[in-house]
Scaffold this active site. Structure first.
Site, PDB file in Angstrom:
ATOM      1  N   HIS A  56       0.924  -1.279  -0.039  1.00  0.00           N
ATOM      2  CA  HIS A  56      -0.221   0.065  -0.053  1.00  0.00           C
ATOM      3  C   HIS A  56       0.822   1.375  -0.032  1.00  0.00           C
ATOM      4  O   HIS A  56       0.368   2.372  -0.047  1.00  0.00           O
ATOM      5  CB  HIS A  56      -0.853  -0.129   1.189  1.00  0.00           C
ATOM      6  N   ASN A  57       2.166   0.874  -0.316  1.00  0.00           N
ATOM      7  CA  ASN A  57       3.243   2.109  -0.231  1.00  0.00           C
ATOM      8  C   ASN A  57       3.377   2.549  -1.449  1.00  0.00           C
ATOM      9  O   ASN A  57       4.043   1.805  -2.463  1.00  0.00           O
ATOM     10  CB  ASN A  57       4.328   1.530   0.319  1.00  0.00           C
ATOM     11  N   HIS A  84      19.781  -2.964  -2.288  1.00  0.00           N
ATOM     12  CA  HIS A  84      19.375  -4.027  -1.753  1.00  0.00           C
ATOM     13  C   HIS A  84      18.392  -4.664  -2.686  1.00  0.00           C
ATOM     14  O   HIS A  84      18.230  -5.847  -2.910  1.00  0.00           O
ATOM     15  CB  HIS A  84      18.997  -4.358  -0.246  1.00  0.00           C
ATOM     16  N   ASP A 121       9.840  -7.832   1.722  1.00  0.00           N
ATOM     17  CA  ASP A 121       9.894  -7.361   2.908  1.00  0.00           C
ATOM     18  C   ASP A 121      11.400  -6.979   3.099  1.00  0.00           C
ATOM     19  O   ASP A 121      12.257  -7.702   2.936  1.00  0.00           O
ATOM     20  CB  ASP A 121       9.577  -8.520   3.963  1.00  0.00           C
ATOM     21  N   GLY A 170      11.652   5.889   3.809  1.00  0.00           N
ATOM     22  CA  GLY A 170      12.244   4.990   5.015  1.00  0.00           C
ATOM     23  C   GLY A 170      13.417   5.383   5.524  1.00  0.00           C
ATOM     24  O   GLY A 170      13.368   6.761   5.884  1.00  0.00           O
TER      25      GLY A 170
END
Length: 209
Positions: A15-16, A194, A75, A167
């Protein structure tokens, strides 16, 4: 043999908006139409896993079941050596405001400040090495799944610098650079992040010859 994506439509289990944009840009060269779980109105499952792999699979499987389309979840998180690998899988949780910290929602500056505060408690010579981890999980509605892992090493820098990214990007300086992820042009970040590392492995297996 790893199952291959046979659909050009892929649900990104997030939802980002920032994460959707970044993942969509990485997949664009392969003709994938990316829809987010948020756009489809899908609920966010509880991330009860103890590892990045477990949480990525929870999100991918939930989105695939709800949409009946292949789904991709990631994740990811920041791990700091001097903090025993924290916040790690709980990276986003550190940004969640408590009842005494204001209205509900994520405050990334607050989260970055928590890490800095814990490092400062260990003194000026504290080891500031850290790393971003990313796990990408693809799940199909019938239950099949595959996982790809990526990592980039760097240093935790304070104060935060830069306005791009999201973030913890403003406090992460990748090894070999003197700028944070949030100061890098998005295309440059895509090459070394990453997520890019994990995507390189995904692309090689899913879209390679």
């Amino acid at each position: 043999m790893t199952r291959k994506l046979d659909s050009k439509r892929l649900v990104i289990a997030t939802h980002n908006a920032g994460k959707l944009k970044e993942i969509g840009a990485l997949l664009a060269p392969y003709g994938m139409e990316c829809l987010s779980a948020g756009q489809l109105g899908l609920p966010e499952p509880a991330e009860t896993g103890k590892t990045f792999i477990e949480n990525a699979l929870i999100k991918a499987r939930a989105a695939a079941q709800a949409s009946q389309l292949p789904a991709l979840a990631d994740d990811s998180g920041l791990s700091v050596a001097a903090l025993g690998g924290r916040p790690g899988v709980y990276t986003a949780d550190w940004a969640e405001r408590q009842w005494f910290e204001g209205e509900p929602g994520r405050d990334w500056y607050m989260a970055m400040g928590k890490v800095e505060g814990l490092l400062c408690e260990q003194g000026p010579e504290v080891d500031r090495s850290c790393w971003f981890s990313c796990v990408l999980a693809i799940a199909w509605p019938d239950g099949d799944s595959v996982v790809y892992e990526g990592r980039v090493n760097g240093t935790f820098s304070w104060p935060p610098r830069g306005t791009m990214g999201f973030g913890y990007d403003p406090v992460f300086v990748p090894n070999g650079r003197d700028t944070t992820f949030a100061q890098l042009d998005p295309e440059e970040k895509h090459k070394i992040s990453h997520r890019a590392d994990a995507f390189a492995k995904l692309v090689a297996e899913q879209f390679g010859g």
